[in-house]
Design an enzyme around this catalytic site. Structure first.
Site, PDB file in Angstrom:
ATOM      1  N   TYR A  57       9.953 -15.986   3.761  1.00 20.81           N
ATOM      2  CA  TYR A  57      10.319 -17.217   4.932  1.00 20.81           C
ATOM      3  C   TYR A  57      10.393 -18.294   4.381  1.00 20.81           C
ATOM      4  CZ  TYR A  57       9.981 -14.137   8.985  1.00 20.81           C
ATOM      5  OH  TYR A  57      10.308 -13.286   9.980  1.00 20.81           O
ATOM      6  N   ASP A  76      -4.441  16.115   6.238  1.00 20.84           N
ATOM      7  CA  ASP A  76      -3.904  16.881   7.147  1.00 20.84           C
ATOM      8  C   ASP A  76      -3.196  18.031   5.888  1.00 20.84           C
ATOM      9  OD1 ASP A  76      -4.245  15.758   9.431  1.00 20.84           O
ATOM     10  OD2 ASP A  76      -2.294  14.896   9.332  1.00 20.84           O
TER      11      ASP A  76
END
Length: 384
Positions: free
Chosen positions: A126, A264
């Site tokens: 920014y 997983d």
């Protein structure tokens, strides 16, 4: 006993002071190098010349069928460059733009080091949004600066917002803040942003458990897993950020504890596991200070589905995208070279064409994961 404790505290204080002085010296040296480079670029431009900057390229793995078949032929390394990019204002517009961005970010870093301040990558974006256009441009410039000066991102005083969590049998001081997980071992604490600010770490844990997801972390917390098992539990809440990876490595090195990882049974879970052990391609230049080569794969494995008699409704077929992801992972050279057993497990997943999540282990009992699966696997050494 009192005299021994005083000597221990004095040693800890001396170590903290030495680390503090070393950080100050490193920051001063880096600032000197940055000023030298910026001054040289300004002088070159003033003299009508086009400055060029050489950036090494790093690659902690390659992904090709030939490399997978014969890993000894690849040039991948955790600490040696595999090539060089030369950025010049006279070359292609892309190079000029990349060098321009690099110099702008470098000026921000110089100011941060001079004033001993910190900011985030988003803060930097920014400052010049019309020039940077998007965040990834700043991210690449920061990586370029790290490669250029052979340092890590935290050395630039550019800090992320840590997303990882920790609980269990450990306590430490982070700057002026006391992080006493050990007083409530089932409560979640945020991962420290700055490893350099950690001191006086104490633990009575027997091992470290890394879990892929926050849902699994909360399941273990609800089941009072750490209360029943002398351990430290960490989650990166998906793909781990830099603070989580650095903190895990710090714990393994400082506490000399074994680390296990539970993900997983799918290609993305494995990719997260691989990030902890081997590092990521994006931060390949820093793999040596981020990766934890000692980490062990605890599960879940494709074979666990049949072994623990999980219901068929928990099993999912690999999608075409899953298969492409898995096939790409299987070509990574480090699997054949450093983890052939991991590669065999992935081949079994691809052959069966199925996947399932950690939570599937709760199908028979909500606490099966914490009371049976994890403790038994660690006790019996059923990990790879």
């Amino acid at each position: 006993m009192a005299g021994r404790e005083k000597r221990r505290r004095a040693t800890v204080l001396d170590d903290d002071e030495r680390r503090g002085r070393r950080r100050q010296e490193e920051a001063a040296l880096l600032l000197h190098k940055i000023k030298g480079l910026v001054g040289w670029v300004v002088a070159e431009v003033a003299a009508g010349r086009s400055p060029s900057v050489a950036l090494h390229r790093y690659q902690n793995y390659c992904a090709s069928a030939s490399a997978a078949a014969s890993p000894s032929t690849c040039a991948c390394s955790y600490d040696a460059p595999v090539g060089t990019d030369v950025l010049s204002l006279l070359r292609k517009e892309f190079h000029a733009s990349r060098l321009n961005v690099l110099l702008r970010v470098l000026l921000v870093v110089q100011q941060l080091l001079q004033e001993n301040k910190h900011c985030s990558k988003r803060d930097i974006y920014y400052m010049y949004p019309s020039i940077f256009v998007e965040q990834v441009v700043v991210d690449r410039a920061i990586n370029d600066i790290c490669v250029l000066f052979r340092c890590s991102r935290h050395n630039l005083n550019v800090v992320p917002v840590a997303k990882g969590l920790v609980m269990g049998w450990v306590r430490f001081v982070e700057g002026e803040k006391k992080v006493y997980c050990i007083t409530n071992v089932n409560a979640a604490f945020s991962i420290p942003v700055s490893i350099e600010a950690i001191k006086d770490i104490v633990s009575v844990a027997h091992y470290i458990l890394v879990v892929e997801k926050e849902t699994v972390f909360q399941r273990l917390a609800n089941d009072k897993f750490c209360e029943r098992n002398r351990c430290i539990v960490i989650t990166g809440r998906g793909y781990p950020d830099i603070p989580t990876r650095r903190f895990l490595r710090y714990l393994v090195e400082q506490l000399r504890l074994p680390a296990y990882c539970l993900v997983d049974s799918d290609p993305y879970g494995f990719d997260i596991l691989a990030t902890y052990k081997f590092g990521s391609m994006q931060l390949a230049y820093d793999a040596n200070v981020l990766r934890v080569p000692e980490i062990r794969w605890l599960g879940v494995f494709t074979s666990d589905f049949e072994e623990y008699c999980l219901p068929d409704c928990c099993l999912l077929h690999l999608s075409s995208e899953d298969r492409r992801k898995l096939e790409g992972i299987l070509t990574r050279c480090y699997l054949q070279r450093e983890a052939p057993e991991w590669r065999s497990e992935l081949e079994a997943m691809l052959e069966k064409g199925v996947k399932f999540e950690i939570e599937a282990l709760s199908a028979s009992s909500i606490s099966f994961l914490s009371q049976e699966y994890i403790p038994q696997k660690i006790k019996l050494g059923r990990h790879i």
